[in-house]
Design a protein around this motif. Structure first.
Motif, PDB file in Angstrom:
ATOM      1  N   ASP A 252       0.832  -1.213   0.000  1.00 16.17           N
ATOM      2  CA  ASP A 252       0.000   0.000   0.000  1.00 16.17           C
ATOM      3  C   ASP A 252       0.859   1.253   0.000  1.00 16.17           C
ATOM      4  O   ASP A 252       0.617   2.193  -0.765  1.00 16.17           O
ATOM      5  CB  ASP A 252      -0.925   0.014   1.221  1.00 16.17           C
ATOM      6  N   LEU A 253       1.861   1.264   0.886  1.00 16.15           N
ATOM      7  CA  LEU A 253       2.709   2.449   1.019  1.00 16.15           C
ATOM      8  C   LEU A 253       3.506   2.681  -0.257  1.00 16.15           C
ATOM      9  O   LEU A 253       3.652   3.828  -0.704  1.00 16.15           O
ATOM     10  CB  LEU A 253       3.648   2.291   2.211  1.00 16.15           C
ATOM     11  N   SER A 254       4.004   1.627  -0.872  1.00 15.59           N
ATOM     12  CA  SER A 254       4.749   1.771  -2.129  1.00 15.59           C
ATOM     13  C   SER A 254       3.864   2.359  -3.215  1.00 15.59           C
ATOM     14  O   SER A 254       4.293   3.234  -3.979  1.00 15.59           O
ATOM     15  CB  SER A 254       5.296   0.410  -2.572  1.00 15.59           C
ATOM     16  N   ALA A 255       2.594   1.883  -3.287  1.00 13.35           N
ATOM     17  CA  ALA A 255       1.666   2.386  -4.305  1.00 13.35           C
ATOM     18  C   ALA A 255       1.365   3.864  -4.086  1.00 13.35           C
ATOM     19  O   ALA A 255       1.299   4.651  -5.039  1.00 13.35           O
ATOM     20  CB  ALA A 255       0.380   1.571  -4.283  1.00 13.35           C
ATOM     21  N   ILE A 256       1.210   4.255  -2.827  1.00 10.88           N
ATOM     22  CA  ILE A 256       0.898   5.649  -2.507  1.00 10.88           C
ATOM     23  C   ILE A 256       2.076   6.552  -2.840  1.00 10.88           C
ATOM     24  O   ILE A 256       1.918   7.610  -3.452  1.00 10.88           O
ATOM     25  CB  ILE A 256       0.506   5.774  -1.017  1.00 10.88           C
ATOM     26  N   LEU A 257       3.293   6.136  -2.456  1.00 10.57           N
ATOM     27  CA  LEU A 257       4.478   6.950  -2.733  1.00 10.57           C
ATOM     28  C   LEU A 257       4.775   7.002  -4.227  1.00 10.57           C
ATOM     29  O   LEU A 257       5.240   8.022  -4.735  1.00 10.57           O
ATOM     30  CB  LEU A 257       5.686   6.388  -1.974  1.00 10.57           C
ATOM     31  N   SER A 258       4.480   5.920  -4.927  1.00 11.19           N
ATOM     32  CA  SER A 258       4.670   5.909  -6.378  1.00 11.19           C
ATOM     33  C   SER A 258       3.725   6.887  -7.053  1.00 11.19           C
ATOM     34  O   SER A 258       4.100   7.610  -7.976  1.00 11.19           O
ATOM     35  CB  SER A 258       4.439   4.495  -6.915  1.00 11.19           C
ATOM     36  N   ALA A 259       2.468   6.935  -6.581  1.00 16.44           N
ATOM     37  CA  ALA A 259       1.471   7.830  -7.175  1.00 16.44           C
ATOM     38  C   ALA A 259       1.782   9.293  -6.904  1.00 16.44           C
ATOM     39  O   ALA A 259       1.320  10.178  -7.624  1.00 16.44           O
ATOM     40  CB  ALA A 259       0.086   7.498  -6.640  1.00 16.44           C
ATOM     41  N   ALA A 260       2.580   9.565  -5.855  1.00 18.30           N
ATOM     42  CA  ALA A 260       2.901  10.955  -5.505  1.00 18.30           C
ATOM     43  C   ALA A 260       3.722  11.628  -6.595  1.00 18.30           C
ATOM     44  O   ALA A 260       3.680  12.845  -6.752  1.00 18.30           O
ATOM     45  CB  ALA A 260       3.663  10.996  -4.180  1.00 18.30           C
ATOM     46  N   LEU A 346       7.210  11.301   1.048  1.00 17.89           N
ATOM     47  CA  LEU A 346       6.478  11.083   2.297  1.00 17.89           C
ATOM     48  C   LEU A 346       6.109  12.411   2.949  1.00 17.89           C
ATOM     49  O   LEU A 346       4.958  12.632   3.344  1.00 17.89           O
ATOM     50  CB  LEU A 346       7.331  10.235   3.241  1.00 17.89           C
ATOM     51  N   GLN A 347       7.069  13.312   3.056  1.00 20.00           N
ATOM     52  CA  GLN A 347       6.812  14.599   3.726  1.00 20.00           C
ATOM     53  C   GLN A 347       5.874  15.479   2.902  1.00 20.00           C
ATOM     54  O   GLN A 347       5.074  16.225   3.467  1.00 20.00           O
ATOM     55  CB  GLN A 347       8.145  15.304   3.986  1.00 20.00           C
ATOM     56  N   ARG A 348       5.975  15.367   1.584  1.00 19.48           N
ATOM     57  CA  ARG A 348       5.070  16.147   0.726  1.00 19.48           C
ATOM     58  C   ARG A 348       3.629  15.717   0.921  1.00 19.48           C
ATOM     59  O   ARG A 348       2.714  16.544   1.045  1.00 19.48           O
ATOM     60  CB  ARG A 348       5.482  15.966  -0.738  1.00 19.48           C
ATOM     61  N   LEU A 349       3.386  14.410   0.961  1.00 20.66           N
ATOM     62  CA  LEU A 349       2.034  13.905   1.161  1.00 20.66           C
ATOM     63  C   LEU A 349       1.513  14.258   2.544  1.00 20.66           C
ATOM     64  O   LEU A 349       0.329  14.569   2.717  1.00 20.66           O
ATOM     65  CB  LEU A 349       1.997  12.390   0.940  1.00 20.66           C
ATOM     66  N   ASN A 350       2.379  14.202   3.531  1.00 15.17           N
ATOM     67  CA  ASN A 350       1.956  14.552   4.893  1.00 15.17           C
ATOM     68  C   ASN A 350       1.623  16.038   4.989  1.00 15.17           C
ATOM     69  O   ASN A 350       0.689  16.431   5.698  1.00 15.17           O
ATOM     70  CB  ASN A 350       3.059  14.201   5.886  1.00 15.17           C
TER      71      ASN A 350
END
Length: 613
Positions: A252-260, A346-350
């Protein structure tokens, strides 16, 4: 009205000397041998002796002219109206020339045009060219809606188009295609209003912040209005909803960071996530591990970190360097560039608030039969949609699979997923974070009671697998040749209808549906609510300028009359924003003169500004 010219089993020409035909009009041919045949007008024309008949050779020839004369039509004196009809059901053999043609009654076309009751279906609009049936329509199909034409509200005239929502179990998913200003978003709003009327759980992904249903359309009579305030909830990503970090798996985390940042997520980055992420990590524990590793890699080697540990000034600093030594020993060989890339994402999404909430508000809306309107920027929406759709789809799927296996699981309802600009989520030619799960729902969702409503201006850019699964398509005005070609391939729209696509009025649509088995021309009804984006931007500009100068006049009217020597004192006592100096004040006074608030006259002391109202 009679059949004229050469006929066959699929199409005939019909003529009249009293009334012109309308495109998409349904007529009945009374053939002595074949019985009553239903046909739809696909092309119309008129003939007069002063106008050459065979201009382009498409709407008739000498055979038709001779047939008209034989049938008793005086083509040299009267205007003759001609229509080409396509038979709804192919005849066994050619239609008899001279057969009478008449308008049908409602009962004769009810099974063809009405597939559901108003209480159980989606009342989307009026079937075009059915006004002649008004006198015979059943009462329960009357006065259901209003139409908006040329800025004026008109009452229903004709047969309502009612979409049978239950039939989506057999013919799932809806596509809405149309260019800018075609009425596509308006049509989607109408569909969602009808879905809320039936309390069907729905998620709307709204990157344009326009699917708010709390403001009623002020031109609509009270008897047609519906209060949707308790039927939906607007939820903003980062404020009301988000992703609970501790629930994320490595995948899940890989997919989210990839989509960023699509296209730049590399295998080394995937390796960083796989090695550093621990089950149950919070955002802060994972971020801290990344930051300590980044700092350790910047220091450069274990010996230097140990030196810093030995020189630590307090226990807090000692603990930090001890942790840094441990992390560096385990993960120091990971590429520093990949570690930095993961930390940046990670920090950008947060910062966007993605990890500050969870999706419980959306789940609550679905459980209560409401519509959850999820709003946020398109980039963040793409990331969030992957997570929320996957999570909710698997909840519904697990529940249905559990029933088959005899397991007792908490109930999770069937639901609809609707979003605009869908070519950004499931594009042709490349992958996005949400594409795989949406394709899965398009192909298998109906078995679990999960359905899609996808709207786009560019159907040619939409993934072909998904497009092929949209069993009902609403086609609004479309101009691009590539999009029209896609629509022709994916629907049963005729070549004549395809030619009309660039010229459709806003709000007119062709609905191609497996439920009807044919394409139906529909005028979408007037929406009961209005978007925040409906105000013309030039009207907005005019209104703001009027408000600005009205406030300015209120500020200066006590200082009138104003002479050149008074400008400085007036400026000091002025409260109006934006008036910074004498030149600004002069320009504003001139604008007030132009708008009629004050007048200007010449005096021995110079130009004088005095009240004109």
């Amino acid at each position: 009205m009679k059949v004229a010219g050469i006929t066959n089993q699929q199409e005939v020409y019909v003529v009249s000397d009293s009334k012109p035909f309308k495109i998409n009009q349904i007529l009945i041919i009374e053939d002595e041998n074949l019985g009553s045949l239903l046909g739809e007008v696909v092309e119309t024309s008129s003939y007069n002796k002063y106008i050459p008949f065979n201009i382009n050779g498409e709407m008739g020839d000498n055979n038709v002219l001779e047939s008209l004369r034989a049938l008793g039509y005086n083509i040299d004196e009267n205007t003759i109206y001609i229509a080409r009809l396509n038979l709804i059901v192919e005849a066994q053999y050619p239609v008899t020339v001279g057969s009478k043609v008449r308008y049908p009654s409602f009962d004769e076309v009810k099974d063809l045009l009405v597939k559901s009751s108003p209480e159980r279906g989606l009342v989307l609009g009026v079937v075009k060219s059915t006004e002649e049936l008004d006198d015979t329509i059943d009462n329960k199909y009357r006065d259901l809606l209003c139409l908006l034409q040329n800025g004026k509200v008109k009452n229903q005239s004709g047969i309502p188009f009612i979409f049978d929502i239950k039939s989506m179990q057999q013919y799932p998913h809806i596509g809405i295609f149309g260019g800018s200003g075609s009425g596509k978003s308006f049509g989607m709003r109408v569909i969602l209003e009808e879905i809320m009327k039936l309390s069907i759980p729905t998620i709307v992904l709204d990157p344009h912040y326009e699917m708010d249903f709390s403001t009623p359309f002020d031109k609509l009579e009270s008897k047609y209005r519906t209060d949707f305030k308790d039927k939906f909830k607007c939820l903003q990503i980062g404020r009301h909803v988000g992703i609970k970090f501790s629930n994320l798996s490595v995948r899940d985390l890989s997919a989210i960071l990839s989509a960023a940042s699509p296209g730049s997520f590399t295998e080394p980055m995937m390796s960083v996530v796989e090695q550093l992420h621990k089950k149950g990590d919070t955002y802060y524990s994972f971020e801290e591990r990344l930051m300590i590793l980044k700092e350790a890699q910047e220091i450069g080697n274990e010996r230097r970190i140990v030196e810093l540990l030995n020189n630590a000034v307090d226990s807090v600093e000692q603990d930090r360097y001890k942790r840094m030594v441990d992390i560096y020993k385990k993960y120091g060989t990971l590429p520093a560039q990949s570690v930095n890339g993961i930390l940046w994402r990670l920090q950008r999404l947060n910062k966007e608030g993605l990890f500050t909430n969870d999706i419980r508000e959306i789940e609550n809306c679905l459980m209560q039969g409401k519509t959850a309107v999820v709003q946020g920027p398109l980039k963040i929406m793409n990331v969030f949609s992957s997570y929320v759709i996957t999570s909710l789809y698997h909840k519904r799927r697990d529940y249905r699979d559990g029933l088959q296996l005899g397991e007792s699981l908490d109930y999770f309802p069937p639901f609809i997923i609707a979003f605009d600009e869908c070519h950004n989520f499931v594009p042709k030619g490349y992958d996005t974070s949400a594409k795989s799960v949406i394709k899965e729902i398009a192909q298998e969702g109906r078995k679990y009671g999960v359905f899609l409503i996808l709207a786009t201006q560019r159907p040619a850019l939409l993934d072909e697998t998904v497009t092929a699964q949209l069993n009902t398509k609403l086609v609004f005005r479309t101009v691009r040749a590539s999009d029209i070609d896609t629509i022709k391939e994916e629907t049963d729209i005729t070549s004549e209808e395809a030619k009309r696509l660039p010229y459709l009025q806003s709000g007119d649509t062709f609905i191609s549906s497996a439920i009807f088995g044919r394409t139906v021309a529909v005028r979408i009804r007037m929406a009961k609510t209005t978007s925040v984006h409906t105000e013309n931007p030039f009207d907005e500009l005019l209104n703001m300028n009027s408000k600005k100068y009205e406030e300015l006049f209120k500020d200066i009217k006590d200082h009138l009359p104003i002479y050149p020597n008074d400008l400085l004192s007036v400026l000091k006592n002025l409260n109006s924003a934006g008036i910074r100096d004498i030149e600004d004040l002069k320009s504003s006074l001139e604008a007030l003169v132009d708008m009629g608030y004050i007048r200007k006259s010449s005096t021995i002391f110079g130009q004088c500004y005095e009240s004109a109202v």
